[in-house]
Write a protein that holds these residues in place. Sequence first.
Motif, PDB file in Angstrom:
ATOM      1  N   ASP A 121       1.002  -1.399  -0.096  1.00 45.43           N
ATOM      2  CA  ASP A 121       0.030  -0.153   0.022  1.00 45.43           C
ATOM      3  C   ASP A 121       0.854   1.365  -0.088  1.00 45.43           C
ATOM      4  O   ASP A 121       1.905   1.310   0.757  1.00 45.43           O
ATOM      5  N   GLY A 122       0.454   2.286  -0.682  1.00 37.48           N
ATOM      6  CA  GLY A 122       1.342   3.438  -0.935  1.00 37.48           C
ATOM      7  C   GLY A 122       2.600   3.404  -1.890  1.00 37.48           C
ATOM      8  O   GLY A 122       3.490   3.684  -1.406  1.00 37.48           O
ATOM      9  N   ASN A 154      -6.270  14.336   0.225  1.00 35.02           N
ATOM     10  CA  ASN A 154      -5.577  14.874  -0.582  1.00 35.02           C
ATOM     11  C   ASN A 154      -6.347  15.921  -1.156  1.00 35.02           C
ATOM     12  O   ASN A 154      -7.382  16.019  -2.181  1.00 35.02           O
ATOM     13  N   TYR A 176      -0.726  14.593   5.297  1.00 36.66           N
ATOM     14  CA  TYR A 176      -0.942  13.411   4.436  1.00 36.66           C
ATOM     15  C   TYR A 176       0.057  12.921   3.638  1.00 36.66           C
ATOM     16  O   TYR A 176       0.957  13.584   3.054  1.00 36.66           O
ATOM     17  N   TYR A 231      -9.103  10.729   8.568  1.00 32.42           N
ATOM     18  CA  TYR A 231      -8.453  10.253   7.197  1.00 32.42           C
ATOM     19  C   TYR A 231      -9.780  10.422   6.172  1.00 32.42           C
ATOM     20  O   TYR A 231     -10.757   9.954   6.543  1.00 32.42           O
ATOM     21  N   TYR A 280     -10.823   9.843   2.106  1.00 31.46           N
ATOM     22  CA  TYR A 280     -10.721   9.629   0.604  1.00 31.46           C
ATOM     23  C   TYR A 280     -12.241   9.874  -0.112  1.00 31.46           C
ATOM     24  O   TYR A 280     -12.960   8.853  -0.257  1.00 31.46           O
TER      25      TYR A 280
HETATM   26  P1  AHG Z   1      -1.684   1.619  -3.204  1.00 32.32           P
HETATM   27  O1  AHG Z   1      -0.496   1.934  -3.578  1.00 32.32           O
HETATM   28  O2  AHG Z   1      -2.088   0.116  -2.814  1.00 32.32           O
HETATM   29  O3  AHG Z   1      -2.677   1.554  -4.857  1.00 32.32           O
HETATM   30  O4  AHG Z   1      -2.840   2.452  -2.500  1.00 32.32           O
HETATM   31  C1  AHG Z   1      -2.423   3.720  -2.767  1.00 32.32           C
HETATM   32  C2  AHG Z   1      -3.647   4.337  -1.942  1.00 32.32           C
HETATM   33  C3  AHG Z   1      -3.678   4.812  -0.398  1.00 32.32           C
HETATM   34  O5  AHG Z   1      -2.470   4.155   0.126  1.00 32.32           O
HETATM   35  C4  AHG Z   1      -3.214   6.283  -0.454  1.00 32.32           C
HETATM   36  O6  AHG Z   1      -3.903   6.858   0.741  1.00 32.32           O
HETATM   37  C5  AHG Z   1      -3.933   6.682  -1.731  1.00 32.32           C
HETATM   38  O7  AHG Z   1      -4.020   5.780  -2.603  1.00 32.32           O
HETATM   39  C6  AHG Z   1      -3.357   7.933  -2.417  1.00 32.32           C
HETATM   40  O8  AHG Z   1      -3.879   8.485  -3.279  1.00 32.32           O
HETATM   41  P2  AHG Z   1      -3.608   9.827  -3.720  1.00 32.32           P
HETATM   42  O9  AHG Z   1      -2.258   9.675  -4.455  1.00 32.32           O
HETATM   43  O10 AHG Z   1      -4.840  10.162  -4.812  1.00 32.32           O
HETATM   44  O11 AHG Z   1      -3.931  10.920  -2.935  1.00 32.32           O
END
Ligand code: AHG
Length: 340
Positions: A120-121, A213, A246, A264, A266
């Motif tokens: 993740d991330g 974001n 963030y 948090y 989204y």
């Molecule tokens: P992943 O890397 O598993 O696709 O998840 C990314 C997710 C999450 O971890 C994060 O909070 C979010 O996407 C960030 O998205 P933005 O860049 O659109 O803010």
Amino acid sequence: MAQNKLITLSEFILQRQAEFPYAKGELTRLLHHLGVAAKFVHKKVSKAGLVDILGSSGNTNVQGEDQKKLDAFAHLEFAEMMLASEECCGIASEESDGIICSDNPQAKGAGYVLCIDPLDGSSNIDVNVSVGTIFSIYRRISPRGQDPVLEDFLQSGARQVAAGYIIYGSSTMLVYTTGAGVYGFTLDPSIGEFCLSNLSMKTPKTGNIYSVNQGYFTRFPQGIKEYIKYCEEKDDATNRPYSLRYIGSLVADFHRNMLKGGIYLYPPTAANPNGKLRLLYECNPIAFLAEQSGGKASTGYERVLSIKPAEIHQRIPFVVGSAEMVTKAEEFLKMHPDKD
Ligand code: AHG
Ligand code: MN
Ligand code: MN
């Protein structure tokens, strides 16, 4: 100097096994194997700049997102370890289009399925920022001895038997719940063991951090825009303005907010009208942990854990964190409905 007794993850889950209603040791072994896979991923993440693991794998996943080499590595590591544990009959992963069934006859007899976001991330990995793994475990509905079916994975989050995450941060931690509180373990690299570091993690009822974001602000629902303005307003009695934090890794943003108190969000955006985060392997496990630590998780309108999933890669809008802050965001959404 006397040392506190060190309790490893494996020892701890074994001790707790008796508290678990259907305990036969299967879930204990599953959690143990997750911890082992996490150590392999930790090892790779910690030397990411030195080995050829940074950057894109050249593939896109089922959701059209660029798959990083470490996404693919983490997916394989967890999938292989889980199926080899013979306690997991199938996996739904962010990095796999459909469900993955084990062809090992022993694993077909297993009672659990796993939903996982292996990394993740992952866009943060190339710049040395915290990433994570998120997991969620269900008891299968289909009979043992055959391949699992989609319905095994499409259960509401309230039916999770265990969920957690690993955060590969300034230290690597594994945090999990089986519905009796939230426990945190920190990896001691010198002995290669996850050791109990946070007994019964509780989140404050309110806090002064909001994580969103904000670059997508103009496309957010009106209620979210109004809530963000509320977060920015000055009010000494409620400790506002809140601080905006963030990271862009859900695991890391949630982990910080759970410890310090915060929210948090989204919400839906133009690019992702249903929100971006995936119900099965991001929102449900995080929601289970949030509730178990005394917090709350919502789409803005309903409890995340009550949603009956329609497909394995389903996305939902996500608002999670300190209970009073999530409730406040829900109130703003109710007060400011969108016109169309
Ligand atoms: P992943 O890397 O598993 O696709 O998840 C990314 C997710 C999450 O971890 C994060 O909070 C979010 O996407 C960030 O998205 P933005 O860049 O659109 O803010
Ligand atoms: Mn993710
Ligand atoms: Mn991912």
